[in-house]
Scaffold this motif. Structure first.
Motif, PDB file in Angstrom:
ATOM      1  N   VAL A  39      27.446  67.483  44.955  1.00  0.00           N
ATOM      2  CA  VAL A  39      28.815  66.962  45.013  1.00  0.00           C
ATOM      3  C   VAL A  39      28.794  65.501  45.433  1.00  0.00           C
ATOM      4  O   VAL A  39      29.499  64.671  44.846  1.00  0.00           O
ATOM      5  N   ARG A  40      27.978  65.161  46.409  1.00  0.00           N
ATOM      6  CA  ARG A  40      27.899  63.760  46.840  1.00  0.00           C
ATOM      7  C   ARG A  40      27.452  62.866  45.683  1.00  0.00           C
ATOM      8  O   ARG A  40      27.943  61.755  45.520  1.00  0.00           O
ATOM      9  N   HIS A  41      26.512  63.368  44.892  1.00  0.00           N
ATOM     10  CA  HIS A  41      26.002  62.596  43.757  1.00  0.00           C
ATOM     11  C   HIS A  41      27.083  62.405  42.681  1.00  0.00           C
ATOM     12  O   HIS A  41      27.186  61.349  42.061  1.00  0.00           O
ATOM     13  N   ALA A  42      27.889  63.436  42.455  1.00  0.00           N
ATOM     14  CA  ALA A  42      28.903  63.396  41.400  1.00  0.00           C
ATOM     15  C   ALA A  42      30.198  62.710  41.822  1.00  0.00           C
ATOM     16  O   ALA A  42      30.986  62.300  40.978  1.00  0.00           O
ATOM     17  N   ARG A 125      33.810  70.249  44.197  1.00  0.00           N
ATOM     18  CA  ARG A 125      32.883  71.317  44.598  1.00  0.00           C
ATOM     19  C   ARG A 125      33.097  72.571  43.770  1.00  0.00           C
ATOM     20  O   ARG A 125      32.147  73.171  43.261  1.00  0.00           O
ATOM     21  N   ALA A 126      34.361  72.957  43.621  1.00  0.00           N
ATOM     22  CA  ALA A 126      34.683  74.161  42.858  1.00  0.00           C
ATOM     23  C   ALA A 126      34.300  73.986  41.392  1.00  0.00           C
ATOM     24  O   ALA A 126      33.760  74.912  40.764  1.00  0.00           O
ATOM     25  N   GLU A 127      34.569  72.817  40.835  1.00  0.00           N
ATOM     26  CA  GLU A 127      34.226  72.559  39.430  1.00  0.00           C
ATOM     27  C   GLU A 127      32.720  72.618  39.217  1.00  0.00           C
ATOM     28  O   GLU A 127      32.240  73.264  38.278  1.00  0.00           O
ATOM     29  N   LEU A 128      31.948  71.959  40.074  1.00  0.00           N
ATOM     30  CA  LEU A 128      30.488  71.979  39.942  1.00  0.00           C
ATOM     31  C   LEU A 128      29.936  73.392  40.119  1.00  0.00           C
ATOM     32  O   LEU A 128      29.062  73.821  39.357  1.00  0.00           O
TER      33      LEU A 128
END
Length: 164
Positions: A39-42, A125-128
């Protein structure tokens, strides 16, 4: 035949080994760590340090919490939480309000900017997680979904153990 264990009333013969428990907690940590990194990366926005984001999520879930209670909840020293509060306030992510006139105690609330940021983080987060889950075999997805209630009960049991 062995009797029930004191912890849960289950036969001690069926009690998981320490190795199994350690393996479970290691797997949970690995999922959490890799998910956070993905998530941090995206995420387009500069991520907050973990301690700041944990404090912000706590304040969001418990508006009006004071520094001492937040420190206790996060298992941090009050002066550490005070430092984190100062940094978050400088970024306009939380507000401090005195709880009583001339009181040293302050109540913490998130700002609109923080609420938007937390929503973006949750949505991403939910999407990933959804994308990754879709790549797993159906049996794995079913096993993970079935495990969710047990994992929540595990967390609640650990929390109750802490408060003994």
């Amino acid at each position: 035949m062995e009797g029930p264990s004191a912890a849960e009333g289950t036969p001690t013969a069926h009690r998981p080994s320490r190795a199994e428990a350690a393996e479970l907690l290691a797997a949970i940590s690995a999922v959490r760590r890799t998910a956070r990194r993905a998530v941090r990366h995206a995420w387009a926005t500069e991520p907050l340090p973990t301690a700041q984001s944990e404090l912000l999520r706590l304040i969001s879930s418990r508006p009006g919490i004071c520094v001492a209670d937040a420190a206790r909840e996060l298992r941090l020293a009050p002066n550490t939480v005070s430092t984190l509060v100062g940094r978050l306030a400088e970024q306009d992510l939380l507000q401090r309000e005195r709880s009583l006139p001339y009181s040293c105690s302050v109540r913490l609330t998130t700002t609109e900017k923080a609420r938007r940021r937390l929503e973006e983080w949750r949505d991403l987060r939910a999407e990933l997680a959804s994308e990754v889950l879709a790549t797993l075999p159906r049996d794995d997805r079913r096993a993970l979904a079935d495990a969710v209630p047990a994992l929540i009960r595990l967390a609640e049991s650990i929390e109750r153990m802490e408060h003994r």
